[in-house]
Structures are given as C-alpha cells and as structure tokens.
Scaffold this motif. Sequence first.
Motif, PDB file in Angstrom:
ATOM      1  N   GLN A 143       0.809  -1.216   0.000  1.00 39.51           N
ATOM      2  CA  GLN A 143       0.000   0.000   0.000  1.00 39.51           C
ATOM      3  C   GLN A 143       0.843   1.267   0.000  1.00 39.51           C
ATOM      4  OE1 GLN A 143      -3.112  -0.107   2.974  1.00 39.51           O
ATOM      5  NE2 GLN A 143      -3.249  -2.336   2.861  1.00 39.51           N
ATOM      6  N   SER A 144       2.131   1.134   0.291  1.00 42.02           N
ATOM      7  CA  SER A 144       3.040   2.276   0.286  1.00 42.02           C
ATOM      8  C   SER A 144       4.442   1.770  -0.033  1.00 42.02           C
ATOM      9  CB  SER A 144       3.032   2.980   1.646  1.00 42.02           C
ATOM     10  OG  SER A 144       3.650   2.167   2.627  1.00 42.02           O
ATOM     11  N   LEU A 148       7.523  -2.384   0.366  1.00 40.39           N
ATOM     12  CA  LEU A 148       8.265  -3.072  -0.693  1.00 40.39           C
ATOM     13  C   LEU A 148       9.290  -4.068  -0.157  1.00 40.39           C
ATOM     14  CD1 LEU A 148       8.928  -0.096  -3.150  1.00 40.39           C
ATOM     15  CD2 LEU A 148       7.200  -1.903  -3.357  1.00 40.39           C
ATOM     16  N   ARG A 149       9.664  -3.947   1.084  1.00 38.16           N
ATOM     17  CA  ARG A 149      10.669  -4.845   1.653  1.00 38.16           C
ATOM     18  C   ARG A 149      10.248  -6.303   1.464  1.00 38.16           C
ATOM     19  NH1 ARG A 149      14.714  -4.108   5.342  1.00 38.16           N
ATOM     20  NH2 ARG A 149      13.931  -1.988   5.825  1.00 38.16           N
ATOM     21  N   VAL A 202       5.560  -6.539  -7.695  1.00 41.62           N
ATOM     22  CA  VAL A 202       5.535  -5.115  -8.029  1.00 41.62           C
ATOM     23  C   VAL A 202       6.239  -4.908  -9.361  1.00 41.62           C
ATOM     24  CG1 VAL A 202       6.209  -2.792  -7.273  1.00 41.62           C
ATOM     25  CG2 VAL A 202       5.656  -4.541  -5.562  1.00 41.62           C
ATOM     26  N   ALA A 203       5.709  -3.976 -10.170  1.00 46.88           N
ATOM     27  CA  ALA A 203       6.360  -3.635 -11.437  1.00 46.88           C
ATOM     28  C   ALA A 203       5.947  -2.229 -11.833  1.00 46.88           C
ATOM     29  CB  ALA A 203       5.968  -4.614 -12.545  1.00 46.88           C
ATOM     30  N   GLY A 222      -5.666  -6.645  -7.979  1.00 47.05           N
ATOM     31  CA  GLY A 222      -4.561  -5.890  -8.562  1.00 47.05           C
ATOM     32  C   GLY A 222      -4.803  -4.392  -8.425  1.00 47.05           C
ATOM     33  N   THR A 223      -3.790  -3.657  -8.014  1.00 45.93           N
ATOM     34  CA  THR A 223      -3.909  -2.217  -7.823  1.00 45.93           C
ATOM     35  C   THR A 223      -2.667  -1.512  -8.362  1.00 45.93           C
ATOM     36  OG1 THR A 223      -2.889  -2.295  -5.627  1.00 45.93           O
ATOM     37  CG2 THR A 223      -5.280  -2.549  -5.719  1.00 45.93           C
TER      38      THR A 223
END
Length: 354
Positions: A143-144, A148-149, A202-203, A222-223
């Motif tokens: 969500q932020s 991403l970790r 993530v991409a 998917g967002t």
Amino acid sequence: MPRFRHVAIAAVLFAPPLLVGCATDDAESGATDEELAAAEIPEAVDPETTLTVGTPEAQIAFELSGLIDEIPFTVEWANISGGPQCSEAFRADALDVCSAAEIPSIHAHWTGLDTKLVAANFRQDPVDHPIYQLGIAPGADVQSLADLRGKRIAFSPGQAQGALVLRVLDAAGLTTDDVELVEIPSTGDVYPTALGNGEVDVAPIGGVNIRRYVEQYGPDGGTTIHHGLRDDPGHLWVPTSTVADPQKAAAVREFIGLWAQALTWANDHPEEWIQGYYVEDQGLSVEDGEYLVEQNGDPDFLSDWSDAIERQQQTIELLAAELDRETFDAETLFDRRFETVAADALADAGSGGS
C-alpha cells in the motif's frame, strides 16, 4: 550486490561487453568533449544533408501538424525508439537521432558507446503526471513504498523502468538487498502480465497499461500506487559522431526546433492527436487516447539544463552504487551547444517554453 532472478530476458537488453575504461575522446570523430563544445555549428544547413531519425511518436506529430514540410533537409524515418534499439542502431551506424529517456545514455557510456543528449523534454507537473505507476499484484499487500521490503520487483537494467525501481527503493530507505529484483523486459504488456500471473509482486507500468491493468486484474485485487518521484525525462539522443559532423550538427539543431514545435502542437490539439496518433497509428480506442492525454500533462522544454544534468549525476551515482559500475561526470553526456534550441524555437513561434 543485488539479488537477481532472470525470467525470459530478451537478448536485445544485454549490452555488449564493457570496454576497459571509458575515455571522453570520441574515437570515431577524433574530437574530445572540449573540442566538440568549442566547435561552431554552421548557421545554415545544407539541404543535401540526411539524418536518419528514430522518433516514431514525433514523426506522427510532424505529419499531423504539417511541420514535416518545413524540415530543410532530408529525413529518413526509422521505426526505432528507446534505449536498447537505439544503442544497437547507433553501433551499426544506422541511426543519427532517437528519442530515449535518461538511462540509455548512461549505459552507453559504460559500454564504450560515445553519445550525446541534445534536447530535453520534461513535464510541467511531473509528480501529478508521472509516466509510471507501481503495479501491485493481487495479494501482494503493498500500500506504500515502505511495504516493498521482501517483495519481488520487476527490473529492466538499462531502461528507465529499471532506474525508477532503484530510485523508489532509495526513497523508501531500502536497497536491492532488501528485495528480490526479477529481470524481465519492460516491453509491451509484459509487466502487467507478470503481475497478473504472480511472477512478481511489483512492477513499474506506464501508459495505457496502467488503466488496462486495473481493469483486468482489479477484480482479483490488482492495484497501482503512486511512487511520488519525478520520472519524466525525455531526450533526443545522438551518436557523438553525428554532431561532430558540422552539417549534421546543423541539421540536428533545425530538427530540435521543429521537434519541440511538433510536440507542442500535439499537446495543443488533443482531439487531432488522439485520432491521428493513438487511434489511427497505435490502434487504441478513443477512450484510451483521452486517458493518455490526461495522464501526459504539458511538455516543458528547458532552456537551462543545469538541473537536468544534476539529476543525471544523481542517477549515475545511484546506478553505479547498486550495479557495481564506475561513476563519471554527467556533463560529458550533454552537448550544451543545443541547450536553448528547443525553448528558443518555441519562443520564436510564440508557444512559450521555459
């Protein structure tokens, strides 16, 4: 060193082996950067001069605006754009000018390909009108940037999307050791498909793929999220040998001025641009074209490249640190003889500039 996993990498993405050392001399033209910077460009271009140009989108803008009839020399148009294709064409002496983001010129330097950036086109509201958003796979729970970790992130070295990933990680206080970079080419709808198939979490996705990804995979979770960074540098890019040739340099100067006018015309005539480019040339729907025009924002042709060069330096240092390359002076990538050409052409045409 970053952790990588390779998935169906296209051969074109791999640069030729690194040369030992990257001097600032242009081996083909015989001119140093200092000599090139001091060389005067002829005031008039010889009409017998020919440039091979790979700017497919701009070509349509030239045609639709009628500015194609004002080019005072011969242009042979090539259906080539983007870093990997342009680099290969430069190496084959098959291309004089192409459109590319900031990253290809950096990787060209690292592989011994001597090139120059001769024009810069940004967006007036870069954060509000980003080129890319981060696509999030169904179930990835991102969500932020802080989330991403530990995620699997699509990565395309040598292209703008790859550098954006590194910038995003840096902004999040992460390194490549904190995530798993998955090397996948960023062409077409490869990234949205990889997200939807669960190959990555993530991409960075851009253009109409942003809209289509949410439409297709949104029902499954998917967002997309905004990365909040500037990702908009666009350039005209040339082999140094092209601008070391006085007549070709004069032709490049004329082309830059008309190029800025053509892209400004496209921005000022959205209905004609949507129909002529997005619908008739790209095969998209009117709705897709309207979405892209809204996303793109207004162009900004800089008359002072100082900030662009500083940003390029930051990018070089970030890439060098993460990809184990040697840093170098970003100034060597720019031919500042052309610095004000685009903005001056727009001012002369009454279209503004900055």
